[in-house]
Design a protein around this motif. Structure first.
Motif, mmCIF file in Angstrom:
data_model
loop_
_atom_site.group_PDB
_atom_site.id
_atom_site.type_symbol
_atom_site.label_atom_id
_atom_site.label_comp_id
_atom_site.label_asym_id
_atom_site.label_seq_id
_atom_site.Cartn_x
_atom_site.Cartn_y
_atom_site.Cartn_z
ATOM 1 N N GLY A 18 0.822 -1.179 -0.142
ATOM 2 C CA GLY A 18 -0.179 -0.106 0.242
ATOM 3 C C GLY A 18 0.885 1.240 -0.019
ATOM 4 O O GLY A 18 0.550 2.298 -0.397
ATOM 5 N N GLU A 19 2.020 1.213 0.512
ATOM 6 C CA GLU A 19 2.974 2.465 0.717
ATOM 7 C C GLU A 19 3.475 2.472 -0.960
ATOM 8 O O GLU A 19 3.980 3.511 -0.992
ATOM 9 C CB GLU A 19 4.142 2.271 1.498
ATOM 10 C CG GLU A 19 3.687 2.019 2.923
ATOM 11 C CD GLU A 19 4.693 1.809 4.068
ATOM 12 O OE1 GLU A 19 5.799 1.709 3.575
ATOM 13 O OE2 GLU A 19 4.431 1.891 5.048
ATOM 14 N N VAL A 20 3.634 1.570 -1.496
ATOM 15 C CA VAL A 20 4.110 1.733 -2.898
ATOM 16 C C VAL A 20 3.490 1.549 -4.144
ATOM 17 O O VAL A 20 3.747 2.583 -5.206
ATOM 18 C CB VAL A 20 5.536 0.227 -3.363
ATOM 19 C CG1 VAL A 20 6.044 0.648 -4.355
ATOM 20 C CG2 VAL A 20 6.445 0.385 -2.133
ATOM 21 N N VAL A 21 2.117 1.126 -4.163
ATOM 22 C CA VAL A 21 1.505 0.798 -5.089
ATOM 23 C C VAL A 21 0.069 1.380 -4.851
ATOM 24 O O VAL A 21 -0.754 1.013 -4.160
ATOM 25 C CB VAL A 21 1.237 -0.670 -5.568
ATOM 26 C CG1 VAL A 21 0.325 -0.763 -6.726
ATOM 27 C CG2 VAL A 21 2.620 -1.306 -5.602
ATOM 28 N N GLN A 22 -0.017 2.852 -5.303
ATOM 29 C CA GLN A 22 -1.439 3.158 -5.425
ATOM 30 C C GLN A 22 -2.182 2.904 -6.607
ATOM 31 O O GLN A 22 -3.610 3.097 -6.561
ATOM 32 C CB GLN A 22 -1.059 4.779 -5.127
ATOM 33 C CG GLN A 22 -0.496 5.206 -3.765
ATOM 34 C CD GLN A 22 0.747 5.206 -3.761
ATOM 35 O OE1 GLN A 22 1.601 5.372 -4.603
ATOM 36 N NE2 GLN A 22 1.462 4.818 -2.748
ATOM 37 N N ALA A 101 8.494 -6.800 -4.969
ATOM 38 C CA ALA A 101 7.678 -7.739 -3.654
ATOM 39 C C ALA A 101 6.233 -7.243 -3.559
ATOM 40 O O ALA A 101 5.329 -7.967 -3.532
ATOM 41 C CB ALA A 101 8.589 -7.614 -2.247
ATOM 42 N N SER A 102 6.303 -5.812 -3.480
ATOM 43 C CA SER A 102 4.678 -5.138 -3.226
ATOM 44 C C SER A 102 3.870 -5.352 -4.608
ATOM 45 O O SER A 102 2.946 -5.633 -4.156
ATOM 46 C CB SER A 102 5.212 -3.619 -3.016
ATOM 47 O OG SER A 102 5.977 -3.266 -1.996
ATOM 48 N N ILE A 103 4.515 -5.232 -5.608
ATOM 49 C CA ILE A 103 3.791 -5.463 -6.808
ATOM 50 C C ILE A 103 3.311 -6.748 -6.865
ATOM 51 O O ILE A 103 1.909 -7.154 -7.267
ATOM 52 C CB ILE A 103 4.325 -5.055 -7.997
ATOM 53 C CG1 ILE A 103 4.835 -3.767 -8.256
ATOM 54 C CG2 ILE A 103 3.555 -5.447 -9.360
ATOM 55 C CD1 ILE A 103 5.863 -3.386 -9.166
ATOM 56 N N ALA A 157 -11.036 -3.697 -2.082
ATOM 57 C CA ALA A 157 -11.334 -2.243 -1.525
ATOM 58 C C ALA A 157 -10.500 -0.934 -2.259
ATOM 59 O O ALA A 157 -10.884 -0.094 -2.398
ATOM 60 C CB ALA A 157 -11.028 -2.383 0.031
ATOM 61 N N ARG A 158 -8.930 -1.547 -2.318
ATOM 62 C CA ARG A 158 -8.060 -0.578 -3.095
ATOM 63 C C ARG A 158 -8.577 -0.236 -4.545
ATOM 64 O O ARG A 158 -8.310 0.579 -5.044
ATOM 65 C CB ARG A 158 -6.653 -1.313 -3.140
ATOM 66 C CG ARG A 158 -6.050 -1.458 -1.934
ATOM 67 C CD ARG A 158 -5.644 -0.117 -1.075
ATOM 68 N NE ARG A 158 -5.026 0.594 -1.810
ATOM 69 C CZ ARG A 158 -3.557 0.330 -2.124
ATOM 70 N NH1 ARG A 158 -2.862 -0.616 -1.127
ATOM 71 N NH2 ARG A 158 -2.611 1.032 -2.687
ATOM 72 N N SER A 305 7.216 7.104 -2.581
ATOM 73 C CA SER A 305 7.509 7.265 -4.050
ATOM 74 C C SER A 305 8.790 7.817 -4.668
ATOM 75 O O SER A 305 8.978 7.884 -5.792
ATOM 76 C CB SER A 305 6.037 7.926 -4.593
ATOM 77 O OG SER A 305 6.113 9.137 -4.281
ATOM 78 N N LYS A 306 9.409 8.235 -3.680
ATOM 79 C CA LYS A 306 10.692 9.019 -4.170
ATOM 80 C C LYS A 306 10.256 10.113 -4.905
ATOM 81 O O LYS A 306 11.325 10.676 -5.497
ATOM 82 C CB LYS A 306 11.634 7.898 -4.511
ATOM 83 C CG LYS A 306 12.055 6.748 -3.994
ATOM 84 C CD LYS A 306 13.129 6.038 -4.307
ATOM 85 C CE LYS A 306 12.749 5.171 -5.570
ATOM 86 N NZ LYS A 306 11.702 4.201 -5.398
#
Length: 611
Positions: A18-22, A101-103, A157-158, A305-306
């Protein structure tokens, strides 16, 4: 109270994701940065339904070995840093080891890669976030291909927070533009729902304008100015729009720090300040700017997101950007206005392309050419002339008729225009525009806008030095004003004095004894009223100091020539010479252009000569 428990690994991965992929654009950004870090120079992107159904990124980079492929999908696994010290000097795009990993935690994920030293590729498919990946052999080209399907299929939900397909594609397209602008030597091919929509070819060093035009369009590429400046350990380069090319939104502003696309409010404000008195209020400049600094003085690890960064000395960076751009936006109208043209008027007139056709030879067109056959002495006198002084008003009517000259005289006059960017006046159109001929072709000048800029810059310089010089009125002007305005005038009388006004008071009236010398022909009552309106907008002395340029701009507008003020050729040429020596003369105080060059090539094309 509930007991403390350790979350399941699948939940941990989804929370981290959730922190990386919006949205799909977040995935694309991370994958493109990994491709670039791997040395790719050709990237293909496939998109379906805004990236929700399918997002595939294929590169020709270094690739990943089969034994390292499972590790690449684990959290905190990266090849970019080895120790805590590396975080203080980051040269790569990605470094956290969170992206893949997040994706893979929120999609049906596939990755296949072939390392540059391998004979065969490797592939992993992940369809469940907690599944253990198996590595398969596969046949593929060198590089890496990442395929993301059914984004947020396991986090409905996302998925509900995603926008329409068209909107999500616009986010993806913006990411591609940003990355493409930072990597001119990399080609990008994009297909959307099976249709190729972007094909950014790689460009060599020196041809960056080709990529600029591909990404931002012809209008920006034809109306930008080059930026290239260094100071101490700072360097800035890129392109900024000419002041009269502006936007209603800040949607065409691209900032890169050490080639990383970022957002920084302080730098954005510095850019806006650089356009403060050459662009219309409420408008935004367009720019593509690259700032290069020591990596140790910038922290890129402050946002997931840098996109946001932090400088150790933000103030000095902002000031450096402001000074670098201000020098460009306020430079005089130099010979570069025409130097880059590939045409020489003498060679063109001698070519067959511009010789009259047989039908034209029946008429003596030379007898209808209106030019000013000035001698060299007259031209030198005009070049040093002053538009407005205590002896002559620029608003004098035309005193002498323009001469009809023959073709030989025309050639002599042409030789005299070679050294002036704006050439020499040949006439006036509708009491609004000056028509001039330079070595490239025809110049059209908005005389009011141009004269306004000339006066504005003169008054600014005078104000900063010893104040604007005054002209004593033969008959003082008495103006009744409201009590609150009278009080305000008395409070800041020193400001009026610096602006060139000398005042006294009688009851509820202000008596104006002198006005700025450059405005001696202006309507005194109207001028004083407009200055009061401008001053009344600012309540403190500090804000008044900031607003001085706006007040001077209002005064300059009163002094400039108006529509239907017919000028002699000497006066027109005098204005052209002044423009060439005036800062930011290509636009008026409100950001409108003051002059337009029409080259002989453009005129030839329009009239289809030689065809």
């Amino acid at each position: 109270m509930s007991k403390i428990i350790k979350l399941d690994e699948s939940i941990i991965r989804q929370v981290a994701a959730g922190e990386v992929v919006q949205r799909p654009a977040s995935i694309l950004k991370e994958c493109l940065e990994n491709s670039l870090d791997a040395g790719a120079n050709a990237i293909e992107i496939d998109i379906e339904e805004g990236g929700v159904s399918l997002l595939r990124i294929k590169d020709n980079g270094e690739g990943i070995t089969a034994n390292e492929l499972p590790l690449a999908l684990q959290r905190h696994a990266t090849s970019k840093i080895k120790s805590i010290d590396d975080l203080n000097s980051i040269h790569s795009y990605g470094f956290r080891g969170e992206a893949l990993a997040s994706i893979s935690a929120v999609s049906r994920f596939e990755i296949e890669s072939k390392h540059k030293d391998a004979d065969i590729g490797a592939k992993i498919e992940l369809f469940e976030s907690d599944s253990t990946p198996d590595v398969y052999d596969c046949t593929c080209g060198y590089g890496t291909t990442i395929t993301v399907k059914d984004l947020f299929y396991n986090v409905p939900a996302r998925r509900r927070f995603l926008k329409s397909t068209r909107t999500e594609f616009s986010y993806l397209d913006e990411v591609i533009k940003k990355i493409a602008l930072a990597n001119f030597n990399v080609s990008f091919t994009v297909t959307n729902n099976g249709k190729r929509v972007r094909d950014f070819l790689a460009v060599e060093k020196g041809n960056e304008q080709e990529r600029i035009e591909q990404v931002l369009g012809t209008e920006f590429s034809q109306n930008n100015m080059l930026v290239d400046n260094s100071e101490n350990d700072y360097k800035i380069s890129g392109w900024i729009s000419k002041p009269y090319f502006s936007r209603g939104y800040s949607d065409m502003q691209y900032l890169f720090v050490n080639n990383r696309v970022v957002k920084d409010k302080a730098i954005a404000h510095a850019v806006k300040r650089a356009y403060s008195d050459v662009m219309q209020s409420g408008r935004f400049p367009a720019f593509v700017l690259f700032i290069t600094i020591d990596p140790t003085v910038v922290d890129v690890n402050v946002h997931p997101s840098k996109e946001e960064i932090r400088f150790t000395d933000s103030k000095s960076i902002s000031q450096f950007v402001y000074k670098s751009l201000k020098k460009i936006t306020s430079q005089p109208l130099a010979a570069s206005f025409i130097e880059n043209t590939e045409f020489n008027i003498n060679s063109i007139l001698e070519s067959n392309e511009f010789k009259p056709s047989k039908s034209e030879e029946k008429h003596d067109f030379s007898s209808s050419v209106i030019l000013n056959d000035l001698t060299n002495e007259q031209q030198n006198a005009i070049a040093s002339s002053i538009i407005i002084d205590n002896k002559t008003s620029v608003r004098q009517p035309l005193q002498s008729e323009q001469k009809i000259i023959n073709n030989n005289d025309q050639q002599k006059s042409i030789k005299g225009i070679q050294h002036h960017p704006l050439g020499h006046a040949i006439g006036q159109l509708s009491g609004l525009f000056i028509l001039a001929q330079n070595k490239s072709g025809l110049i059209i000048v908005d005389m009011h806008a141009a004269h306004e800029r000339v006066i504005y810059e003169k008054m600014k310089t005078a104000y900063k030095n010893n104040g604007i010089s005054s002209q004593l009125l033969l008959v003082p002007v008495k103006i009744k004003v409201e009590c609150n305005i009278l009080k305000r005038v008395k409070e800041i009388e020193e400001v009026y004095f610096q602006l060139g006004f000398s005042l006294s008071y009688s009851g509820d009236a202000v008596i104006i004894k002198s006005v700025p010398a450059l405005l001696k022909k202006a309507d005194v009552a109207a001028l004083f009223s407009d200055v009061n309106i401008e001053i009344s907008r600012y309540e403190t002395s500090d804000s008044l100091t900031i607003a001085t340029n706006n007040i001077i701009a209002t005064m300059a507008c009163h002094a400039a020539v108006r529509a239907n003020d017919y000028l002699s050729l000497d006066q027109m040429n005098g204005l052209l010479r002044e423009m060439e020596q005036t800062n930011a003369a290509e636009q008026c105080n409100h950001g409108r252009p003051t002059c337009k060059q029409l080259s002989l090539k453009e005129l030839d094309s329009f009239f289809r000569r030689g065809t």
